[in-house]
Design a protein around this motif. Structure first.
Motif, short mmCIF file in Angstrom:
data_model
loop_
_atom_site.label_atom_id
_atom_site.label_comp_id
_atom_site.label_asym_id
_atom_site.label_seq_id
_atom_site.Cartn_x
_atom_site.Cartn_y
_atom_site.Cartn_z
N ALA A 190 0.81 -1.21 0.00
CA ALA A 190 0.00 0.00 0.00
C ALA A 190 0.85 1.26 0.00
O ALA A 190 0.49 2.26 -0.63
CB ALA A 190 -0.93 0.00 1.22
N LEU A 191 1.97 1.22 0.73
CA LEU A 191 2.85 2.39 0.85
C LEU A 191 4.30 1.97 0.55
O LEU A 191 5.15 1.94 1.43
CB LEU A 191 2.77 2.98 2.27
CG LEU A 191 1.41 3.51 2.71
CD1 LEU A 191 1.47 3.98 4.16
CD2 LEU A 191 0.92 4.64 1.79
N PRO A 192 4.61 1.66 -0.70
CA PRO A 192 5.96 1.18 -1.02
C PRO A 192 7.02 2.27 -0.96
O PRO A 192 8.20 1.97 -0.80
CB PRO A 192 5.81 0.65 -2.45
CG PRO A 192 4.67 1.43 -3.02
CD PRO A 192 3.72 1.64 -1.88
N MET A 193 6.64 3.52 -1.13
CA MET A 193 7.59 4.65 -1.09
C MET A 193 8.81 4.37 -1.97
O MET A 193 9.96 4.56 -1.58
CB MET A 193 8.00 4.95 0.35
CG MET A 193 6.85 5.42 1.22
SD MET A 193 7.25 5.60 2.98
CE MET A 193 7.21 3.86 3.48
N ALA A 194 8.53 3.91 -3.19
CA ALA A 194 9.59 3.42 -4.09
C ALA A 194 10.59 4.50 -4.48
O ALA A 194 11.73 4.17 -4.84
CB ALA A 194 8.95 2.81 -5.34
N ASP A 195 10.19 5.76 -4.41
CA ASP A 195 11.11 6.83 -4.81
C ASP A 195 12.04 7.29 -3.70
O ASP A 195 12.81 8.22 -3.89
CB ASP A 195 10.31 8.02 -5.34
CG ASP A 195 9.62 7.71 -6.66
OD1 ASP A 195 10.12 6.85 -7.40
OD2 ASP A 195 8.56 8.31 -6.93
N LEU A 196 11.95 6.65 -2.55
CA LEU A 196 12.85 7.01 -1.46
C LEU A 196 14.15 6.20 -1.56
O LEU A 196 14.09 4.98 -1.67
CB LEU A 196 12.20 6.73 -0.10
CG LEU A 196 11.35 7.82 0.53
CD1 LEU A 196 10.80 7.32 1.86
CD2 LEU A 196 12.14 9.10 0.73
N PRO A 197 15.31 6.84 -1.47
CA PRO A 197 16.58 6.13 -1.54
C PRO A 197 16.97 5.54 -0.19
O PRO A 197 18.05 5.81 0.36
CB PRO A 197 17.56 7.22 -1.99
CG PRO A 197 17.01 8.47 -1.40
CD PRO A 197 15.51 8.32 -1.44
N VAL A 198 16.07 4.73 0.38
CA VAL A 198 16.29 4.11 1.68
C VAL A 198 15.78 2.67 1.64
O VAL A 198 14.98 2.30 0.78
CB VAL A 198 15.54 4.87 2.81
CG1 VAL A 198 15.99 6.33 2.87
CG2 VAL A 198 14.04 4.78 2.65
N TRP A 199 16.24 1.88 2.59
CA TRP A 199 15.63 0.59 2.85
C TRP A 199 14.35 0.83 3.65
O TRP A 199 14.38 1.46 4.70
CB TRP A 199 16.57 -0.30 3.65
CG TRP A 199 17.66 -0.91 2.83
CD1 TRP A 199 18.87 -0.38 2.53
CD2 TRP A 199 17.63 -2.22 2.24
NE1 TRP A 199 19.61 -1.25 1.77
CE2 TRP A 199 18.87 -2.39 1.57
CE3 TRP A 199 16.69 -3.24 2.19
CZ2 TRP A 199 19.19 -3.55 0.88
CZ3 TRP A 199 17.00 -4.41 1.50
CH2 TRP A 199 18.24 -4.55 0.84
N ARG A 200 13.22 0.33 3.15
CA ARG A 200 11.96 0.41 3.89
C ARG A 200 11.70 -0.97 4.48
O ARG A 200 11.45 -1.93 3.73
CB ARG A 200 10.81 0.81 2.98
CG ARG A 200 10.86 2.29 2.55
CD ARG A 200 11.63 2.50 1.27
NE ARG A 200 10.91 1.91 0.15
CZ ARG A 200 11.54 1.39 -0.93
NH1 ARG A 200 12.86 1.40 -1.03
NH2 ARG A 200 10.82 0.89 -1.92
N VAL A 201 11.78 -1.07 5.78
CA VAL A 201 11.58 -2.34 6.47
C VAL A 201 10.27 -2.26 7.25
O VAL A 201 10.15 -1.50 8.21
CB VAL A 201 12.76 -2.67 7.39
CG1 VAL A 201 12.48 -3.98 8.15
CG2 VAL A 201 14.05 -2.81 6.58
N HIS A 202 9.30 -3.04 6.80
CA HIS A 202 7.96 -3.04 7.38
C HIS A 202 7.87 -4.19 8.38
O HIS A 202 7.93 -5.37 7.99
CB HIS A 202 6.91 -3.19 6.28
CG HIS A 202 7.01 -2.13 5.22
ND1 HIS A 202 6.35 -0.92 5.32
CD2 HIS A 202 7.71 -2.08 4.05
CE1 HIS A 202 6.62 -0.18 4.25
NE2 HIS A 202 7.44 -0.86 3.47
N LEU A 203 7.74 -3.86 9.66
CA LEU A 203 7.68 -4.87 10.70
C LEU A 203 6.24 -5.35 10.90
O LEU A 203 5.29 -4.56 10.79
CB LEU A 203 8.20 -4.32 12.02
CG LEU A 203 9.68 -3.90 12.05
CD1 LEU A 203 10.02 -3.33 13.42
CD2 LEU A 203 10.59 -5.07 11.71
N GLY A 204 6.11 -6.64 11.21
CA GLY A 204 4.79 -7.19 11.51
C GLY A 204 4.38 -6.90 12.93
O GLY A 204 5.18 -7.04 13.86
#
Length: 272
Positions: free
Chosen positions: A46-60
């Protein structure tokens, strides 16, 4: 675009999205909603934020996604029926908060994210976790954001039918999870974007406005037209096509974190 990476960090399931170029980059940690999207994989979609130059780590979150009991939400519903605050809301936030330090340490060992300041993001009840990390830890944070967040837990309790029978313990619990009252600690830590759906619950919208006012110049309120409380269609457990309103939230988050990212790269952590 790189494929999502799934794994566990100190027992916490996660879905990680690498930056476009892969390799070493700063870290953004998120906690999902318990409404749709109600898993780390669904929140990442839903919120991939693909244009951010960061690792996006989504915790459960506890008892969600890979940690659902018997693959259903029945166990969560039973806790809600038992005691919506003391068996459900408060323990979920507390467990996710208490899991965070070990999960962060494990993520740093598994992914090339370095040891610099992180970004934090939470949706709905996950927003309370992100705010508690800001208010109650010394983890260096370059910026934070919350979406339709549980800013005052008393307001969340009010969403459930009936008059909740508060006692001394439950009064203490909601007071500890009132982040408008704790705004001073948050303002001292990092700039915060508060995203509020135009059609979210009125009490949550009022809390969003109150939090931004309490935080002052280090905070901004972003209202998303047409957005109710959820960010995805039901059942919200698996990855699904994005709603237009979620795309608008995503764009606002990308702009916010990009704006503060360079400052976060320059600052060095003051604690291990």
């Amino acid at each position: 675009m790189h494929s999502p990476i799934t794994g566990t960090a100190a027992g916490v399931p996660f879905t990680a999205l690498p930056p476009a170029g892969g390799g070493s980059a700063p870290l953004l940690v998120t906690w999902h909603m318990l409404d749709a999207p109600r898993s780390d994989a669904a929140f990442a979609a839903a919120l991939p934020m693909a244009d951010l130059p960061v690792w996006r780590v989504h915790l459960g979150m506890p008892m969600c996604g890979a940690r659902m009991v018997d693959g259903s939400v029945d166990a969560v519903l039973e806790l809600m029926r038992e005691d919506v605050l003391m068996s459900f809301l408060e323990p979920f936030v507390r467990q996710a908060f208490e899991e965070f330090p070990a999960a962060l340490a494990s993520i740093r060992l598994q992914l090339p994210v370095g040891d610099g300041p992180i970004g934090v993001l939470g949706g709905s009840l996950g927003g309370a976790v992100a705010l508690r990390v800001l208010a109650g830890t010394d983890t260096p944070v370059f910026a934070g954001a919350v979406v339709n967040a549980a800013i005052r837990m008393r307001s969340v309790v009010d969403l459930f039918p009936g008059d909740y029978p508060y006692d001394a313990a439950s009064e203490q619990a909601v007071n500890e999870l009132d982040f408008v009252a704790g705004a001073g600690a948050i303002a001292a830590r990092a700039p915060l974007l508060v995203v509020s759906g135009e059609l979210d619950h009125p009490g949550l919208r009022a809390d969003a406005s109150d939090l931004v006012q309490a935080l002052g110049k280090r905070s901004e309120l972003l209202t998303i037209p047409g957005l109710a409380h959820p960010l995805a269609e039901e059942p919200g457990i698996e990855s699904a096509p994005r709603l237009p309103q979620a795309r608008a939230v995503d764009a606002g988050l990308v702009e916010w974190f990009r704006r503060h990212l360079d400052g976060g790269r320059r600052r060095r952590p003051t604690t291990p």
